[in-house]
Design a protein around this motif. Structure first.
Motif, PDB file in Angstrom:
ATOM      1  N   PHE A  11     -17.518 -31.550-170.447  1.00 43.45           N
ATOM      2  CA  PHE A  11     -17.698 -32.070-169.092  1.00 43.45           C
ATOM      3  C   PHE A  11     -18.547 -33.328-169.268  1.00 43.45           C
ATOM      4  CE2 PHE A  11     -17.360 -27.415-168.158  1.00 43.45           C
ATOM      5  CZ  PHE A  11     -16.244 -27.474-167.340  1.00 43.45           C
ATOM      6  N   HIS A  14     -21.311 -33.347-171.881  1.00 41.11           N
ATOM      7  CA  HIS A  14     -21.724 -31.973-172.174  1.00 41.11           C
ATOM      8  C   HIS A  14     -20.599 -31.154-172.809  1.00 41.11           C
ATOM      9  CE1 HIS A  14     -23.838 -28.219-171.864  1.00 41.11           C
ATOM     10  NE2 HIS A  14     -22.840 -27.685-171.167  1.00 41.11           N
ATOM     11  N   ASN A  36     -26.516 -16.965-169.088  1.00 41.79           N
ATOM     12  CA  ASN A  36     -26.080 -17.959-168.102  1.00 41.79           C
ATOM     13  C   ASN A  36     -25.852 -19.292-168.807  1.00 41.79           C
ATOM     14  OD1 ASN A  36     -28.405 -16.421-165.998  1.00 41.79           O
ATOM     15  ND2 ASN A  36     -26.246 -16.529-165.527  1.00 41.79           N
ATOM     16  N   GLY A  37     -24.703 -19.896-168.512  1.00 38.35           N
ATOM     17  CA  GLY A  37     -24.425 -21.218-169.075  1.00 38.35           C
ATOM     18  C   GLY A  37     -23.807 -21.182-170.461  1.00 38.35           C
ATOM     19  N   ALA A  38     -23.520 -19.977-171.004  1.00 39.64           N
ATOM     20  CA  ALA A  38     -22.961 -19.869-172.368  1.00 39.64           C
ATOM     21  C   ALA A  38     -21.541 -20.439-172.441  1.00 39.64           C
ATOM     22  CB  ALA A  38     -22.966 -18.418-172.816  1.00 39.64           C
ATOM     23  N   GLY A  39     -20.825 -20.431-171.308  1.00 36.32           N
ATOM     24  CA  GLY A  39     -19.466 -20.983-171.311  1.00 36.32           C
ATOM     25  C   GLY A  39     -18.402 -19.973-170.908  1.00 36.32           C
ATOM     26  N   LYS A  40     -18.817 -18.799-170.438  1.00 35.95           N
ATOM     27  CA  LYS A  40     -17.853 -17.715-170.134  1.00 35.95           C
ATOM     28  C   LYS A  40     -16.885 -18.114-169.005  1.00 35.95           C
ATOM     29  CE  LYS A  40     -21.097 -14.796-169.084  1.00 35.95           C
ATOM     30  NZ  LYS A  40     -22.262 -15.708-169.155  1.00 35.95           N
ATOM     31  N   THR A  41     -17.454 -18.593-167.888  1.00 29.47           N
ATOM     32  CA  THR A  41     -16.594 -18.953-166.757  1.00 29.47           C
ATOM     33  C   THR A  41     -15.659 -20.099-167.131  1.00 29.47           C
ATOM     34  OG1 THR A  41     -18.196 -18.158-165.153  1.00 29.47           O
ATOM     35  CG2 THR A  41     -16.590 -19.756-164.347  1.00 29.47           C
ATOM     36  N   THR A  42     -16.174 -21.066-167.867  1.00 30.80           N
ATOM     37  CA  THR A  42     -15.342 -22.194-168.300  1.00 30.80           C
ATOM     38  C   THR A  42     -14.153 -21.670-169.109  1.00 30.80           C
ATOM     39  OG1 THR A  42     -17.274 -23.621-168.348  1.00 30.80           O
ATOM     40  CG2 THR A  42     -15.357 -24.370-169.611  1.00 30.80           C
ATOM     41  N   HIS A 189     -23.157  -9.331-167.023  1.00 29.47           N
ATOM     42  CA  HIS A 189     -24.486  -9.466-167.634  1.00 29.47           C
ATOM     43  C   HIS A 189     -25.109  -8.092-167.877  1.00 29.47           C
ATOM     44  CE1 HIS A 189     -24.901 -13.757-167.586  1.00 29.47           C
ATOM     45  NE2 HIS A 189     -24.458 -13.802-166.353  1.00 29.47           N
TER      46      HIS A 189
END
Ligand SMILES: Nc1ncnc2c1ncn2[C@@H]1O[C@H](COP(=O)(O)OP(=O)(O)OP(=O)(O)O)[C@@H](O)[C@H]1O
Length: 253
Positions: A11, A14, A36-42, A189
């Motif tokens: 992104f 990033h 949080n922010g590890a990239g799972k949703t992406t 989580h």
């Protein structure tokens, strides 16, 4: 069932995912972990074709998702973090609508709506407006829309987030019941949930897969190495050790 090869996603400057490769076998329930922010949703948005990878390939049920995105979408059910529910519709009319946009044949529509109302324990609220449902019921409607077209692969992004303990048990039971019908990728989580439903673990850290193993093998290996019982929580902390200095509290310091 799913083969991801060398997936990267940027992104701007990033790097959200870097060279991510893994496979998921047919019928597995895979617990997907990471801070949080590890990239799972992406990654889940790429697998479901809502986002395009910067590079890499994903094959789902033998089809390259970049080349066959429409037919691949028919094979996938997706519950995003915020399910796309229309709050002014009743549960039954929303599910009928979901069946139509997911290409369920007109003659099977009523059957499929009745089936997911049963499977997700929604019969009691089928004529209620979605806006008036509790969060647990809304989440079950979200899962119902994700499975209404009988997808081979179900991808769930934090389906138990914000639910009370009883609602969590109900949603986990529903996920467990999918086991013989489809492959499931479940992001959460809550490590205890993974232990209850998953056979495999996929863990991400800062855009990389750092663990891809069967849960049974993982716990066995760790136990042998440490010669005392090990939990998934401990393993998660070990993989994020630089963030876990509170261990010393347990040593009476
Ligand atoms: N559309 C976007 N534009 C810019 N950066 C993004 C975008 N989407 C995600 N990111 C960044 O990519 C990284 C991975 O985000 P992602 O949402 O995939 O993490 P996650 O593991 O799902 O986290 P969470 O558990 O909080 O949902 C984060 O640093 C996030 O800020």
């Amino acid at each position: 069932m799913l083969i991801a090869k060398h997936i990267s996603k940027k992104f701007g400057a990033h790097q959200a995912l870097e060279n991510v490769s893994f496979e998921i076998n047919k019928g597995d329930i895979v617990g997907f972990l990471g801070k949080n922010g590890a990239g799972k949703t992406t990654l889940m948005r790429i697998l479901t074709t809502f986002l395009t990878a910067s590079s890499g390939t994903v094959i789902i049920d033998g089809e390259d998702i970049a080349k066959h995105s429409l037919s691949v979408r028919e094979k996938i059910g997706y519950l995003p973090e915020k399910p796309p529910l229309y709050s002014e519709m009743t549960v039954a009319s929303y599910l009928k609508f979901a069946a139509q946009i997911k290409g369920v044949a007109a003659k099977r529509e009523s059957f499929q709506v009745a089936k997911v109302l049963d499977d997700c324990d929604l019969q009691r609220v089928k004529n209620q407006k979605i806006a008036t449902l509790s969060k647990g019921y809304k989440q079950r409607v979200g899962i119902a829309q994700a499975i209404i077209h009988e997808p081979k692969l179900l991808i769930l992004d934090e389906p138990t987030s914000g639910l009370d303990p009883i609602q969590i048990l109900q949603v986990l039971a529903l996920i467990k019941n999918q086991r013989n019908q489809r492959t499931v990728l479940l992001s959460t989580h809550t490590l205890n949930e993974i232990e209850q439903v998953a056979q495999r673990i996929l863990m991400m850290k800062a855009g990389h897969i750092v663990l891809d193993e069967s849960l049974e093998e993982l716990l066995k290996k760790q136990q042998l190495a440490q010669s005392h019982p090990v939990t998934l929580e401990q393993i998660f902390i070990d993989y994020h050790q630089e963030q876990a200095p509170l261990n010393f509290l347990g040593q009476g310091l």
